[in-house]
Design a protein around this motif. Structure first.
Motif, PDB file in Angstrom:
ATOM      1  N   GLN A 168       0.855  -1.204   0.000  1.00 37.33           N
ATOM      2  CA  GLN A 168       0.000   0.000   0.000  1.00 37.33           C
ATOM      3  C   GLN A 168       0.882   1.242   0.000  1.00 37.33           C
ATOM      4  O   GLN A 168       0.645   2.194  -0.731  1.00 37.33           O
ATOM      5  N   LEU A 169       1.911   1.229   0.843  1.00 39.68           N
ATOM      6  CA  LEU A 169       2.834   2.362   0.921  1.00 39.68           C
ATOM      7  C   LEU A 169       3.626   2.486  -0.387  1.00 39.68           C
ATOM      8  O   LEU A 169       3.880   3.587  -0.878  1.00 39.68           O
ATOM      9  N   ALA A 170       4.000   1.334  -0.957  1.00 38.25           N
ATOM     10  CA  ALA A 170       4.820   1.332  -2.181  1.00 38.25           C
ATOM     11  C   ALA A 170       4.092   2.039  -3.332  1.00 38.25           C
ATOM     12  O   ALA A 170       4.725   2.679  -4.179  1.00 38.25           O
ATOM     13  N   LYS A 171       2.765   1.927  -3.329  1.00 36.14           N
ATOM     14  CA  LYS A 171       1.976   2.560  -4.403  1.00 36.14           C
ATOM     15  C   LYS A 171       2.238   4.057  -4.513  1.00 36.14           C
ATOM     16  O   LYS A 171       2.068   4.655  -5.559  1.00 36.14           O
ATOM     17  N   GLY A 172       2.628   4.658  -3.402  1.00 34.47           N
ATOM     18  CA  GLY A 172       2.878   6.104  -3.382  1.00 34.47           C
ATOM     19  C   GLY A 172       4.215   6.490  -4.000  1.00 34.47           C
ATOM     20  O   GLY A 172       4.577   7.672  -3.994  1.00 34.47           O
ATOM     21  N   PHE A 173       4.977   5.546  -4.501  1.00 33.23           N
ATOM     22  CA  PHE A 173       6.267   5.842  -5.150  1.00 33.23           C
ATOM     23  C   PHE A 173       6.137   5.550  -6.645  1.00 33.23           C
ATOM     24  O   PHE A 173       5.747   4.456  -7.037  1.00 33.23           O
ATOM     25  N   GLU A 174       6.520   6.562  -7.464  1.00 31.65           N
ATOM     26  CA  GLU A 174       6.213   6.430  -8.899  1.00 31.65           C
ATOM     27  C   GLU A 174       7.293   5.748  -9.722  1.00 31.65           C
ATOM     28  O   GLU A 174       7.037   5.282 -10.825  1.00 31.65           O
ATOM     29  N   ASP A 175       8.526   5.742  -9.198  1.00 28.39           N
ATOM     30  CA  ASP A 175       9.641   5.304 -10.057  1.00 28.39           C
ATOM     31  C   ASP A 175      10.196   3.941  -9.678  1.00 28.39           C
ATOM     32  O   ASP A 175      11.371   3.648  -9.942  1.00 28.39           O
ATOM     33  N   LEU A 176       9.395   3.135  -9.044  1.00 26.92           N
ATOM     34  CA  LEU A 176       9.945   1.879  -8.522  1.00 26.92           C
ATOM     35  C   LEU A 176      10.373   0.910  -9.629  1.00 26.92           C
ATOM     36  O   LEU A 176       9.653   0.715 -10.611  1.00 26.92           O
ATOM     37  N   GLU A 177      11.563   0.348  -9.404  1.00 33.82           N
ATOM     38  CA  GLU A 177      12.036  -0.750 -10.263  1.00 33.82           C
ATOM     39  C   GLU A 177      11.980  -2.068  -9.489  1.00 33.82           C
ATOM     40  O   GLU A 177      11.970  -3.136 -10.068  1.00 33.82           O
ATOM     41  N   PHE A 178      12.004  -1.972  -8.155  1.00 34.91           N
ATOM     42  CA  PHE A 178      11.887  -3.202  -7.361  1.00 34.91           C
ATOM     43  C   PHE A 178      11.218  -2.936  -6.018  1.00 34.91           C
ATOM     44  O   PHE A 178      11.218  -1.803  -5.513  1.00 34.91           O
ATOM     45  N   VAL A 179      10.631  -3.985  -5.475  1.00 38.12           N
ATOM     46  CA  VAL A 179      10.138  -3.974  -4.091  1.00 38.12           C
ATOM     47  C   VAL A 179      10.738  -5.202  -3.409  1.00 38.12           C
ATOM     48  O   VAL A 179      10.859  -6.265  -4.022  1.00 38.12           O
ATOM     49  N   ASP A 180      11.158  -5.041  -2.145  1.00 35.81           N
ATOM     50  CA  ASP A 180      11.915  -6.097  -1.464  1.00 35.81           C
ATOM     51  C   ASP A 180      11.260  -6.355  -0.106  1.00 35.81           C
ATOM     52  O   ASP A 180      11.139  -5.443   0.721  1.00 35.81           O
ATOM     53  N   PHE A 181      10.836  -7.602   0.105  1.00 29.47           N
ATOM     54  CA  PHE A 181      10.056  -7.943   1.306  1.00 29.47           C
ATOM     55  C   PHE A 181      10.907  -8.343   2.505  1.00 29.47           C
ATOM     56  O   PHE A 181      10.376  -8.667   3.569  1.00 29.47           O
ATOM     57  N   GLY A 182      12.242  -8.423   2.337  1.00 31.67           N
ATOM     58  CA  GLY A 182      13.099  -8.803   3.466  1.00 31.67           C
ATOM     59  C   GLY A 182      13.097 -10.311   3.718  1.00 31.67           C
ATOM     60  O   GLY A 182      12.556 -11.094   2.939  1.00 31.67           O
ATOM     61  N   GLY A 183      13.729 -10.690   4.841  1.00 33.23           N
ATOM     62  CA  GLY A 183      13.829 -12.117   5.190  1.00 33.23           C
ATOM     63  C   GLY A 183      12.916 -12.444   6.354  1.00 33.23           C
ATOM     64  O   GLY A 183      11.873 -11.819   6.533  1.00 33.23           O
ATOM     65  N   GLY A 184      13.343 -13.441   7.143  1.00 37.61           N
ATOM     66  CA  GLY A 184      12.580 -13.796   8.349  1.00 37.61           C
ATOM     67  C   GLY A 184      12.025 -15.202   8.355  1.00 37.61           C
ATOM     68  O   GLY A 184      11.461 -15.641   9.367  1.00 37.61           O
ATOM     69  N   PHE A 185      12.170 -15.924   7.240  1.00 40.41           N
ATOM     70  CA  PHE A 185      11.603 -17.283   7.140  1.00 40.41           C
ATOM     71  C   PHE A 185      12.229 -18.189   8.194  1.00 40.41           C
ATOM     72  O   PHE A 185      13.440 -18.335   8.251  1.00 40.41           O
ATOM     73  N   GLY A 186      11.377 -18.801   9.013  1.00 39.94           N
ATOM     74  CA  GLY A 186      11.878 -19.570  10.153  1.00 39.94           C
ATOM     75  C   GLY A 186      12.212 -21.016   9.798  1.00 39.94           C
ATOM     76  O   GLY A 186      11.816 -21.538   8.750  1.00 39.94           O
ATOM     77  N   ILE A 187      12.943 -21.638  10.703  1.00 37.90           N
ATOM     78  CA  ILE A 187      13.229 -23.076  10.571  1.00 37.90           C
ATOM     79  C   ILE A 187      12.867 -23.730  11.915  1.00 37.90           C
ATOM     80  O   ILE A 187      12.895 -23.073  12.956  1.00 37.90           O
ATOM     81  N   PRO A 188      12.544 -25.012  11.907  1.00 39.40           N
ATOM     82  CA  PRO A 188      12.138 -25.663  13.160  1.00 39.40           C
ATOM     83  C   PRO A 188      13.344 -26.032  14.022  1.00 39.40           C
ATOM     84  O   PRO A 188      14.027 -27.018  13.746  1.00 39.40           O
ATOM     85  N   TYR A 189      13.597 -25.248  15.060  1.00 37.80           N
ATOM     86  CA  TYR A 189      14.730 -25.536  15.945  1.00 37.80           C
ATOM     87  C   TYR A 189      14.443 -26.716  16.874  1.00 37.80           C
ATOM     88  O   TYR A 189      15.339 -27.221  17.518  1.00 37.80           O
ATOM     89  N   ARG A 190      13.154 -27.115  16.982  1.00 36.89           N
ATOM     90  CA  ARG A 190      12.824 -28.260  17.837  1.00 36.89           C
ATOM     91  C   ARG A 190      12.378 -29.433  16.980  1.00 36.89           C
ATOM     92  O   ARG A 190      11.368 -30.084  17.262  1.00 36.89           O
ATOM     93  N   LYS A 191      13.120 -29.689  15.943  1.00 38.37           N
ATOM     94  CA  LYS A 191      12.706 -30.731  15.005  1.00 38.37           C
ATOM     95  C   LYS A 191      12.771 -32.120  15.636  1.00 38.37           C
ATOM     96  O   LYS A 191      11.997 -32.995  15.291  1.00 38.37           O
TER      97      LYS A 191
END
Ligand code: LLP
Length: 418
Positions: free
Chosen positions: A211-234
């Motif tokens: 929604q915020l990105a829509k307010g920028f007119e010249d975008l060539e990319f959008v980047d969602f970051g990381g954070g994907f978890g793994i099961p430490y108690r597998k």
């Protein structure tokens, strides 16, 4: 899961005892096949739109891992000139590197500007600094989508309680600064925190962010970051993150946004932990068994200087026990132990009240999921040396990918020893 290392044939043609005898302990051991598989999974995450996955090298910057990421066709993100330099020397082209700067000096900004490396600024103040140094340039802006997620408050990087990113109410001020220096904001990025096992907050943050990105007119990319978890108690049955349903949801959200935005856009993510964590175990030896006030201690060479996550965040890492190269099973009897290191602090605890197969002196402890924020957060506290790193190649053979530090390495920093 009875044993992770057995089920995955983690050690290939060797076993932890042979590795410990050849390379010493503590020892980080990587498995190349698992690493490559994780990289491929992340690169296939979004299919409906142009997409690249940046390996987030703060997670693990061993040059061998970086070369494998390059070989797998990944781009990368960096947090410092040191990380940029490692990526360049590993062979990453400048245009494949994304510098996510946070509170940095002019010298650091110039380091990236001179090399033409795309840089994300995460405050109005830093954008102003960048504008002075690089008027008429291109850059990215890190936005705070208002929703954070992560395994500990110390690693949540969006929402109200964080130093990171430009808040929604400051976006207009940022745009004014961009105008003043004729800067083109060609990318927006977010990173909401590290380790979610349920993608709901991540997807919610992405909706807000776009929604915020829509307010920028010249975008060539959008980047969602990381954070994907793994099961430490597998070992006690914790499930992995549902990548398939996350992927389906992302495809839908991105496809819709690409249409609405109307100009060509590349979508990006910045996974670190998901790629590196499960590809590595940390081997240490039990040197002491002792009881104090009813607590059974196992004393090892895995101090908080080697793996800081348990003492820093109270993080859990599963542990397997090996004797003479063979894994011990719970069926042969267990006890509850507090597993500690050799550092001069009571908080030097790897695992508290942990049920393990009965440990003998000289057994090996194999600490799972140590590839992310393991070696890279290790230190020389107590003048202890950083561990060696070994990789079990796709051919099943181990090879050294970083030698153990020596005492002489520590002296090298002093002028009188130059
Ligand atoms: N992008 C940015 C801007 C980041 O700050 C981070 C991690 C990542 C990507 C990668 O996040 P990941 O996919 O690995 O969750 N030392 C802590 C984790 C700190 C994360 C820092 N930022 C730990 O050991 O849990």
């Amino acid at each position: 899961m009875e044993s992770f290392t057995q089920n995955t044939k983690f050690f290939g043609d060797t076993n932890p005892e042979v590795l410990a005898k050849s390379f010493g302990t503590p020892l980080y051991v990587y498995n190349e096949s698992i690493l490559r598989e994780r990289m491929r999974q992340m690169q296939g995450l979004i299919r409906s739109v142009p997409f690249t996955a940046n390996y987030s090298i703060k997670t693990n910057s061993n040059l061998t891992l970086l070369r494998i990421a390059l070989d797998e066709g990944m781009n990368a993100d960096a947090m410092s000139p040191g990380e940029i330099e490692f990526l360049l020397r590993a062979g990453f082209p400048e245009n494949s590197i994304f510098y996510v700067a946070n509170n940095v000096s002019n010298e650091e900004l110039l380091f990236a500007i001179e090399r033409g490396i795309m840089t994300s600024l995460d405050s109005v103040s830093q954008l102003e600094r960048f504008g002075q140094l690089n008027p008429n340039g291109k850059c990215a802006l890190r936005l705070n989508p208002g929703v954070g997620a992560g395994h500990h408050e110390k690693v949540i990087t969006a929402g109200k309680k964080t130093k990171f990113a430009v808040a929604q109410e400051d976006i207009d001020a940022a745009k004014k600064v961009a105008q003043k220096y004729n800067l083109k904001i060609v990318g927006v990025n977010q990173h909401i925190g590290s380790l979610f096992m349920d993608a709901t907050p991540y997807l919610q943050a992405i909706e807000n962010f776009l929604q915020l990105a829509k307010g920028f007119e010249d975008l060539e990319f959008v980047d969602f970051g990381g954070g994907f978890g793994i099961p430490y108690r597998k070992l006690s049955g914790e499930n992995a993150l549902d990548i398939e349903s996350t992927s389906t949801a992302l495809d839908r959200i991105c496809g819709k946004f690409a249409k609405e935005y109307g100009k060509p856009l590349v979508f990006k993510i910045e996974p670190g932990r998901y790629i590196a964590a499960e590809s590595c175990v940390l081997i240490g030896r039990a040197y002491t068994l002792k009881q104090n006030a009813g607590v059974d201690y196992v004393g090892t060479d895995i101090g908080m200087n080697v793996l800081v996550r348990p003492s820093m965040y109270g993080s859990w890492h599963d542990i397997e026990v090996y004797r003479d190269g063979k894994i011990l099973s719970n069926d042969d009897g267990t006890s509850s132990y507090t597993v500690v290191g050799n550092i001069c602090e009571t908080g030097d605890i790897l695992a508290k009240d942990r049920v393990l197969p009965n440990v003998h002196e000289n057994d090996l402890l194999v600490v799972l999921d140590s590839g992310a924020y393991g070696f890279c957060m290790s230190s020389n506290y107590n003048n202890r040396l950083k561990a060696a790193e070994v990789m079990i190649g796709c051919d099943g053979q181990p090879r050294l990918i970083r030698r153990r530090q020596t005492i002489e390495d520590l002296f090298r920093e002093f002028p009188e020893y130059q």
